[in-house]
Write an enzyme that holds these catalytic residues in place. Structure first.
Site, PDB file in Angstrom:
ATOM      1  NE  ARG A  20      20.473 -42.402 -24.177  1.00 22.81           N
ATOM      2  CZ  ARG A  20      20.234 -42.419 -25.439  1.00 22.81           C
ATOM      3  NH1 ARG A  20      20.426 -41.589 -26.555  1.00 22.81           N
ATOM      4  NH2 ARG A  20      19.177 -42.208 -25.383  1.00 22.81           N
ATOM      5  CD  GLU A  46      17.530 -41.496 -17.329  1.00 28.12           C
ATOM      6  OE1 GLU A  46      16.679 -42.206 -17.906  1.00 28.12           O
ATOM      7  OE2 GLU A  46      17.011 -40.331 -17.833  1.00 28.12           O
ATOM      8  CB  SER A  54       8.963 -43.480 -21.877  1.00 29.89           C
ATOM      9  OG  SER A  54       8.725 -43.462 -20.155  1.00 29.89           O
TER      10      SER A  54
HETATM   11  N1  LIG Z   1       2.211 -50.966 -14.960  1.00 29.93           N
HETATM   12  C1  LIG Z   1       2.535 -50.297 -15.757  1.00 29.93           C
HETATM   13  N2  LIG Z   1       2.508 -48.864 -16.167  1.00 29.93           N
HETATM   14  C2  LIG Z   1       2.734 -47.866 -17.837  1.00 29.93           C
HETATM   15  N3  LIG Z   1       4.119 -48.459 -17.905  1.00 29.93           N
HETATM   16  C3  LIG Z   1       4.432 -49.947 -17.877  1.00 29.93           C
HETATM   17  C4  LIG Z   1       3.804 -50.629 -16.726  1.00 29.93           C
HETATM   18  N4  LIG Z   1       4.365 -52.149 -16.286  1.00 29.93           N
HETATM   19  C5  LIG Z   1       5.189 -52.085 -17.675  1.00 29.93           C
HETATM   20  N5  LIG Z   1       5.102 -50.940 -18.374  1.00 29.93           N
HETATM   21  C6  LIG Z   1       5.661 -50.186 -19.054  1.00 29.93           C
HETATM   22  O1  LIG Z   1       7.161 -50.028 -19.106  1.00 29.93           O
HETATM   23  C7  LIG Z   1       7.519 -49.108 -19.675  1.00 29.93           C
HETATM   24  C8  LIG Z   1       7.881 -47.369 -18.570  1.00 29.93           C
HETATM   25  O2  LIG Z   1       9.731 -48.503 -18.734  1.00 29.93           O
HETATM   26  P1  LIG Z   1      10.464 -47.843 -16.901  1.00 29.93           P
HETATM   27  O3  LIG Z   1       9.850 -47.964 -16.175  1.00 29.93           O
HETATM   28  O4  LIG Z   1      11.942 -48.829 -17.458  1.00 29.93           O
HETATM   29  O5  LIG Z   1      10.579 -46.425 -18.205  1.00 29.93           O
HETATM   30  P2  LIG Z   1      10.080 -44.894 -17.619  1.00 29.93           P
HETATM   31  O6  LIG Z   1      12.026 -45.058 -16.138  1.00 29.93           O
HETATM   32  O7  LIG Z   1       9.620 -44.891 -17.352  1.00 29.93           O
HETATM   33  O8  LIG Z   1      11.485 -44.520 -19.074  1.00 29.93           O
HETATM   34  P3  LIG Z   1      12.197 -43.504 -19.788  1.00 29.93           P
HETATM   35  O9  LIG Z   1      13.249 -44.149 -18.654  1.00 29.93           O
HETATM   36  O10 LIG Z   1      12.320 -43.022 -21.068  1.00 29.93           O
HETATM   37  O11 LIG Z   1      12.171 -42.376 -18.579  1.00 29.93           O
HETATM   38  C9  LIG Z   1       6.353 -48.125 -20.092  1.00 29.93           C
HETATM   39  O12 LIG Z   1       6.055 -47.225 -21.149  1.00 29.93           O
HETATM   40  C10 LIG Z   1       5.128 -49.744 -20.145  1.00 29.93           C
HETATM   41  O13 LIG Z   1       5.438 -49.691 -21.898  1.00 29.93           O
HETATM   42  C1  LIG Z   2      14.768 -39.241 -23.231  1.00 28.97           C
HETATM   43  C2  LIG Z   2      15.482 -40.800 -21.510  1.00 28.97           C
HETATM   44  C3  LIG Z   2      17.123 -40.745 -21.511  1.00 28.97           C
HETATM   45  C4  LIG Z   2      14.447 -40.667 -20.077  1.00 28.97           C
HETATM   46  O1  LIG Z   2      14.576 -41.882 -19.645  1.00 28.97           O
HETATM   47  C5  LIG Z   2      14.578 -42.309 -22.614  1.00 28.97           C
HETATM   48  O2  LIG Z   2      14.070 -41.528 -22.431  1.00 28.97           O
HETATM   49  C6  LIG Z   2      15.298 -42.472 -23.798  1.00 28.97           C
HETATM   50  O3  LIG Z   2      16.669 -42.724 -24.121  1.00 28.97           O
HETATM   51  N1  LIG Z   2      14.650 -41.743 -24.593  1.00 28.97           N
HETATM   52  C7  LIG Z   2      14.982 -42.420 -26.710  1.00 28.97           C
HETATM   53  C8  LIG Z   2      16.129 -40.954 -26.545  1.00 28.97           C
HETATM   54  C9  LIG Z   2      16.653 -41.062 -27.997  1.00 28.97           C
HETATM   55  O4  LIG Z   2      15.638 -40.765 -29.633  1.00 28.97           O
HETATM   56  O5  LIG Z   2      18.173 -41.749 -28.318  1.00 28.97           O
END
Ligand SMILES: Nc1ncnc2c1ncn2[C@@H]1O[C@H](COP(=O)(O)OP(=O)(O)OP(=O)(O)O)[C@@H](O)[C@H]1O
Ligand SMILES: CC(C)(CO)[C@@H](O)C(=O)NCCC(=O)O
Length: 423
Positions: A257, A191, A242
């Protein structure tokens, strides 16, 4: 066939109204040259050939459809490349299934109850692997993956023998489900690699991708200003999904990172749902827009009666996030909107503080914020812009990107070109 050079010029016409290089930074020869180099290098690395020089481009590459999918902890992001340079013969020979998928995606801006196409982000005249076309940006909640898989099965995706490239944690988590339900194997990509490739590709194509906010705390004066990203290295990427991932980027291929935080976009939505009963991110942001966080947070003034001058802490500064909530009286006065605003401010400031420390540790001045937490979230962008500048004494610059949360999916689509398929 239009050459890449012509297309770049078209883009300049579209986006830059002032052709004077002294006024418009995008007309400066150094900027135009650097952009062309970036795109040419990227194309060369994707094609494994020399960059396009204006001659007709041979249509090679993996069979259509071309998708990149980023299955995150909260949202699935799907980027679809729609070719616009197909010859009549190519269109005639297209599989029926492929035509149906294209029409389905293009005809709608919503899919079911929760799938959305961000039409305003659509990018025309993109070139990937020698093909010209349009990039479409689609998202849906990760919790809807089972519904999506049923839909993919009903549309007979597997019969197109196409390669599905996926990134994000869900590429691993859902791999077996995708195989079982849709009979498709996945090409999985990291990712963060995908994120970095996606940022470079989109930034090189879209002149107004990167911007900053000037005068962020003055609603009348705050302006979104394009940022010349032609010499960006090193820069920090703070990807707020998230959770939060923080990367130091030194070149298109070199990054590390440096840190992360579990207090991210998921935390905002989770806490907001608990505190206010709101159901969606959009509702949480709307609530926050109407709330007053000073009813929830304890300020320096609440503690000192004014400024803490010795250490230059003005009375307005938040001394203790949610500090007022220790009082039963204040709790009784707190509205859902105030709680939503304070939650948003708390999470945003925490991310800003971590980003600043990382930038300082790495000796980096440009901090690029990405991720869907910033979607429709002007409050956090303004706060981050202010906080980076204020707390760093003007040395750090907060930068933002138009395609916020889609870079991982774009980078993943680019990886599809390297999978060794030919049509
Ligand atoms: N329609 C939506 N539904 C849910 N969350 C949303 C929405 N629009 C924006 N967000 C916000 O965007 C965040 C998710 O962002 P993004 O899609 O960049 O991450 P992700 O890929 O799902 O998470 P990660 O990379 O941590 O696995 C949610 O936690 C929320 O705060
Ligand atoms: C676990 C991932 C990489 C998933 O995208 C992301 O949500 C993240 O970087 N979380 C924070 C983890 C940390 O505390 O470093």
């Amino acid at each position: 066939m239009q050459s890449l050079q012509t297309i770049q010029m078209d883009l300049s016409e579209k986006y830059c109204h002032n052709s004077d290089p002294l006024i418009n930074p995008y007309r400066r020869p150094s900027y135009v040259k650097r952009k062309k180099e970036l795109i040419a290098n990227m194309m060369a690395s994707l094609n494994g050939t020399t960059p396009p020089n204006g001659n007709a481009v041979v249509h090679t590459g993996p069979p259509m459809p071309w998708f990149g999918m980023d299955i995150g902890g909260s949202l699935v992001k799907l980027v679809y490349f729609e070719p616009t340079d197909s010859s009549p013969a190519e269109i005639d020979s297209e599989l029926e299934t492929l035509k149906k998928i294209r029409h389905y995606l293009k005809r709608n801006a919503s899919y079911g109850a929760t799938g959305k196409r961000d039409v305003y982000l659509q990018m025309d005249k993109c070139c990937i692997n020698g093909r010209y076309g349009t990039l479409h940006f689609i998202r849906f909640p990760t919790s809807e993956m089972p519904v999506f898989l049923k839909l993919a099965k009903s549309k007979d995706i597997a019969h197109m023998a196409s390669t599905v490239c996926a990134t994000g944690g869900g590429a691993f988590k859902f791999e077996a489900d995708i195989k079982r339900e849709v009979n498709l194997g996945l090409h999985k990509f990291d990712e963060l690699d995908s994120l970095i490739h996606g940022i470079h590709y989109i930034e090189a194509y879209n002149q107004h991708e990167c911007y900053y906010l000037s005068e962020p705390l003055d609603d009348d004066k705050c302006t979104k200003t394009p940022y010349d990203f032609s010499h960006p290295y090193p820069f920090l990427v703070v990807n707020i999904g998230s959770g939060v991932g923080i990367l130091a980027v030194y070149s298109p291929e070199k990054y590390k990172r440096v840190s992360g935080s579990s207090i991210g976009g998921g935390t905002f939505l989770g806490l907001c749902a608990l505190l206010t009963g709101c159901e969606t991110f959009e509702d949480a942001i709307q609530l926050a827009a109407n709330g007053d966080s000073t009813k929830i947070d304890k300020s320096v003034r609440d503690i000192y009666g004014g400024d803490y001058s010795k250490f230059k802490l003005s009375g307005d500064i938040i001394a203790s996030s949610f500090g007022h909530m220790c009082s039963a009286e204040k709790r009784a006065q707190a509205t859902p909107a105030d709680l939503a605003r304070a939650t948003l401010v708390t999470i945003t400031n925490n991310i800003g503080a971590i980003a600043r420390m990382c930038a300082k540790n790495e000796g980096i001045e440009r901090v690029v914020f990405a991720g869907n937490f910033l979607r429709v979230n002007e409050i956090s962008m303004k706060l981050l812009a202010f906080a980076m500048d204020f707390w760093s004494g003007g040395t750090l610059k907060a930068l933002f990107l138009e395609h916020e949360g889609y870079f991982g999916a774009v980078g993943c689509l680019l990886e599809l070109m390297k999978t060794g398929h030919s049509s």
